[in-house]
Scaffold this motif. Structure first.
Motif, mmCIF file in Angstrom:
data_model
loop_
_atom_site.group_PDB
_atom_site.id
_atom_site.type_symbol
_atom_site.label_atom_id
_atom_site.label_comp_id
_atom_site.label_asym_id
_atom_site.label_seq_id
_atom_site.Cartn_x
_atom_site.Cartn_y
_atom_site.Cartn_z
ATOM 1 N N TYR A 238 0.828 -1.216 0.000
ATOM 2 C CA TYR A 238 0.000 0.000 0.000
ATOM 3 C C TYR A 238 0.860 1.261 0.000
ATOM 4 N N SER A 239 1.883 1.285 0.842
ATOM 5 C CA SER A 239 2.707 2.487 0.977
ATOM 6 C C SER A 239 3.591 2.702 -0.250
ATOM 7 N N THR A 240 4.210 1.640 -0.760
ATOM 8 C CA THR A 240 5.091 1.806 -1.914
ATOM 9 C C THR A 240 4.318 2.175 -3.181
ATOM 10 N N PHE A 241 3.168 1.571 -3.366
ATOM 11 C CA PHE A 241 2.366 1.912 -4.545
ATOM 12 C C PHE A 241 1.755 3.302 -4.404
ATOM 13 N N GLY A 242 1.297 3.653 -3.193
ATOM 14 C CA GLY A 242 0.702 4.970 -3.000
ATOM 15 C C GLY A 242 1.709 6.096 -3.046
ATOM 16 N N ALA A 243 2.938 5.823 -2.585
ATOM 17 C CA ALA A 243 3.947 6.873 -2.523
ATOM 18 C C ALA A 243 4.807 6.959 -3.771
ATOM 19 N N PHE A 244 4.909 5.875 -4.542
ATOM 20 C CA PHE A 244 5.829 5.917 -5.681
ATOM 21 C C PHE A 244 5.261 5.346 -6.976
ATOM 22 N N TYR A 245 4.831 4.091 -6.971
ATOM 23 C CA TYR A 245 4.516 3.423 -8.235
ATOM 24 C C TYR A 245 3.333 4.068 -8.955
ATOM 25 N N TYR B 2 13.939 -1.866 -3.676
ATOM 26 C CA TYR B 2 14.532 -2.550 -2.524
ATOM 27 C C TYR B 2 13.518 -2.697 -1.396
ATOM 28 N N THR B 3 12.748 -1.635 -1.131
ATOM 29 C CA THR B 3 11.759 -1.676 -0.055
ATOM 30 C C THR B 3 10.674 -2.706 -0.315
ATOM 31 N N LEU B 4 10.297 -2.882 -1.561
ATOM 32 C CA LEU B 4 9.255 -3.840 -1.898
ATOM 33 C C LEU B 4 9.782 -5.272 -1.918
ATOM 34 N N LEU B 5 11.042 -5.465 -2.279
ATOM 35 C CA LEU B 5 11.595 -6.813 -2.375
ATOM 36 C C LEU B 5 11.920 -7.412 -1.007
ATOM 37 N N VAL B 6 12.251 -6.591 -0.021
ATOM 38 C CA VAL B 6 12.650 -7.107 1.293
ATOM 39 C C VAL B 6 11.554 -7.949 1.940
ATOM 40 N N PRO B 7 10.303 -7.471 2.060
ATOM 41 C CA PRO B 7 9.270 -8.328 2.659
ATOM 42 C C PRO B 7 8.808 -9.457 1.752
ATOM 43 N N LEU B 8 8.964 -9.284 0.441
ATOM 44 C CA LEU B 8 8.541 -10.333 -0.486
ATOM 45 C C LEU B 8 9.536 -11.491 -0.533
ATOM 46 N N CYS B 9 10.753 -11.242 -0.115
ATOM 47 C CA CYS B 9 11.791 -12.286 -0.146
ATOM 48 C C CYS B 9 12.520 -12.311 1.197
ATOM 49 N N PRO B 10 11.909 -12.929 2.228
ATOM 50 C CA PRO B 10 12.550 -12.948 3.560
ATOM 51 C C PRO B 10 13.876 -13.692 3.578
ATOM 52 N N SER B 11 14.052 -14.675 2.698
ATOM 53 C CA SER B 11 15.283 -15.449 2.694
ATOM 54 C C SER B 11 16.436 -14.751 1.977
ATOM 55 N N PRO C 115 19.370 -12.117 1.229
ATOM 56 C CA PRO C 115 20.278 -11.403 2.136
ATOM 57 C C PRO C 115 19.989 -9.905 2.135
ATOM 58 N N ALA C 116 20.115 -9.298 3.305
ATOM 59 C CA ALA C 116 19.895 -7.865 3.451
ATOM 60 C C ALA C 116 21.233 -7.147 3.462
ATOM 61 N N TYR C 117 21.269 -6.001 2.849
ATOM 62 C CA TYR C 117 22.484 -5.197 2.783
ATOM 63 C C TYR C 117 22.167 -3.808 3.336
ATOM 64 N N PRO C 118 22.449 -3.562 4.622
ATOM 65 C CA PRO C 118 22.128 -2.264 5.232
ATOM 66 C C PRO C 118 22.818 -1.098 4.529
ATOM 67 N N GLU C 119 24.066 -1.277 4.116
ATOM 68 C CA GLU C 119 24.780 -0.188 3.441
ATOM 69 C C GLU C 119 24.110 0.171 2.118
ATOM 70 N N LEU C 120 23.633 -0.847 1.404
ATOM 71 C CA LEU C 120 22.943 -0.592 0.141
ATOM 72 C C LEU C 120 21.637 0.146 0.381
ATOM 73 N N PHE C 121 20.929 -0.232 1.454
ATOM 74 C CA PHE C 121 19.693 0.459 1.794
ATOM 75 C C PHE C 121 19.964 1.921 2.150
ATOM 76 N N ASP C 122 21.037 2.180 2.893
ATOM 77 C CA ASP C 122 21.394 3.558 3.242
ATOM 78 C C ASP C 122 21.714 4.371 1.993
ATOM 79 N N PHE C 123 22.415 3.753 1.043
ATOM 80 C CA PHE C 123 22.752 4.459 -0.200
ATOM 81 C C PHE C 123 21.489 4.800 -0.994
ATOM 82 N N PHE C 124 20.577 3.846 -1.108
ATOM 83 C CA PHE C 124 19.330 4.099 -1.829
ATOM 84 C C PHE C 124 18.485 5.157 -1.118
ATOM 85 N N THR C 125 18.501 5.156 0.211
ATOM 86 C CA THR C 125 17.746 6.155 0.962
ATOM 87 C C THR C 125 18.254 7.556 0.674
ATOM 88 N N TRP C 126 19.559 7.735 0.708
ATOM 89 C CA TRP C 126 20.128 9.066 0.461
ATOM 90 C C TRP C 126 20.060 9.458 -1.005
#
Length: 373
Positions: free
Chosen positions: A201-208, A316-325, A327-338
């Motif tokens: 809901y949030s990703t589609f409402g805010a971006f897509y 990235y935000t949409l793929l994280v909950p869709l694929c729990p298995s 691997p998460a990359y916090p540094e990559l998330f920080d880069f995408f956020t900024w």
């Protein structure tokens, strides 16, 4: 006292080896921390510079529009509202995010965490929705210029801005309903991604959905602009403007002086006079075509910068909950956020520097500030 109690084992180098290994490990840890601290200082300086530049650029946009009466139009009101939204991002969101990105540990408590997350989602979503509002305003202005000019008022622009903020707030509020207060010390601050429905809901409402709307609107604007550029009217001619200019330092110009003294008649031949014939309608078409090309190029830059800045983050935000298995990359998330925050710095540059009237007013404001200081 038994013999075992008097038995003392011979001294060994175990303690010495242990101390040596401990000292070596401490030295290696210290050596590992030193480049880490240097890296954190570099990252902090870069993020601080981006935050400061975003604050100053959007503040100058607001100040320029407020001080110049020529810029007091509904269209510029929308740009000023976008600048205000991006200013809120740079003041409420980016400084805390910079601290959290550098330290990777949350030390500000649960209340500040909730306020920061809410401000982040609300302001960033409102900034994106402002782009849709501006695109919609320009779409109506170019496709229905006559009728929309009557309805294009400041109150209508204010209503469009209010709608954008209402949608943004409705996207940021739901996480508060299932927020869980942590009993111990809060060391992390992030949106709960366990609710898949809210993530979608949030990703589609805010971006897509806004992105699809932007592509559709700018596509129609581009087609209309190209149609106006390529439109030809060979049967219609405007008033022909003829101008004659005497060539300087020519025999004709010298004879003109003597002719004025002698009150003579014709003083110069046709070869000594530069005659220019222009069609006013064709000239207007050239000017209009140049403006349309510039506007079309600006639209491409706006849409391209927006997609480059925000698309990686929302994927990235949409793929994280869709694929729990996965691997998460916090540094990559920080880069995408900024990278998404960087759009708040790019917005005032694109939307204002493409406007000649704004550039003139901005230069006057800069010169005024310099004179005052």
């Amino acid at each position: 006292m038994s013999a075992m109690e008097h038995f003392n084992p011979p001294p060994t180098n175990y303690d010495l080896d242990s101390n040596v290994s401990t000292n070596a490990s401490d030295a290696s840890k210290t050596a590992a921390k030193e480049p880490s601290m240097a890296f954190q200082a570099t990252v902090g300086s870069v993020l601080g510079a981006i935050t400061l530049a975003t604050t100053l650029s959007n503040a100058f946009v607001i100040a320029t529009i407020s001080r110049s009466r020529k810029l007091h139009t509904p269209a510029n009101f929308l740009i000023a509202s976008l600048a205000l939204t991006d200013l809120l991002v740079s003041v409420l969101v980016m400084p805390v995010s910079a601290l959290y990105t550098v330290s990777h540990t949350w030390t500000l408590g649960q209340v500040v965490c909730d306020i920061w997350l809410s401000s982040d989602i609300t302001c960033c979503t409102a900034s994106i929705l402002h782009l849709c509002v501006i695109a919609l305003d320009r779409y109506w202005a170019i496709t229905d210029a006559v009728e929309y000019a009557k309805r294009r008022t400041t109150s209508r622009a204010a209503a469009m801005v209010a709608t954008a903020w209402v949608i943004a707030i409705s996207i940021s509020l739901p996480p508060f309903f299932w927020r869980q207060v942590k009993a111990g010390e809060v060391t992390s601050c992030e949106v709960n991604t366990d609710h898949l429905f809210y993530t979608i809901y949030s990703t589609f409402g805010a971006f897509y959905i806004p992105t699809l709307l932007l592509i559709a609107l700018y596509g129609r604007i581009y087609v209309e602009a190209r149609r106006r550029i390529l439109r030809q009217s060979p049967k219609k001619f405007g008033k022909r403007l003829t101008s004659a200019q005497l060539v300087s330092n020519s025999p004709g110009s010298a004879s003109l002086t003597s002719a004025r003294q002698d009150d003579a008649g014709s003083v110069a031949s046709d070869s000594q006079i530069k005659i220019t014939v222009s069609d006013s309608l064709l000239e207007k078409k050239r000017i209009s075509a140049a403006r349309e090309r510039k506007a079309t190029k600006t639209l491409g830059i706006i849409l391209g910068a927006y997609i480059v800045c925000w698309l990686p983050f929302f994927i990235y935000t949409l793929l994280v909950p869709l694929c729990p298995s996965c691997p998460a990359y916090p540094e990559l998330f920080d880069f995408f956020t900024w990278l998404g925050y960087l759009n708040s710095l790019i917005n005032p540059i694109i939307y204002t520097m493409a406007n000649d009237e704004f550039k003139t007013a901005f230069q006057k404001l800069i010169s005024f500030r310099c004179c005052v200081s």
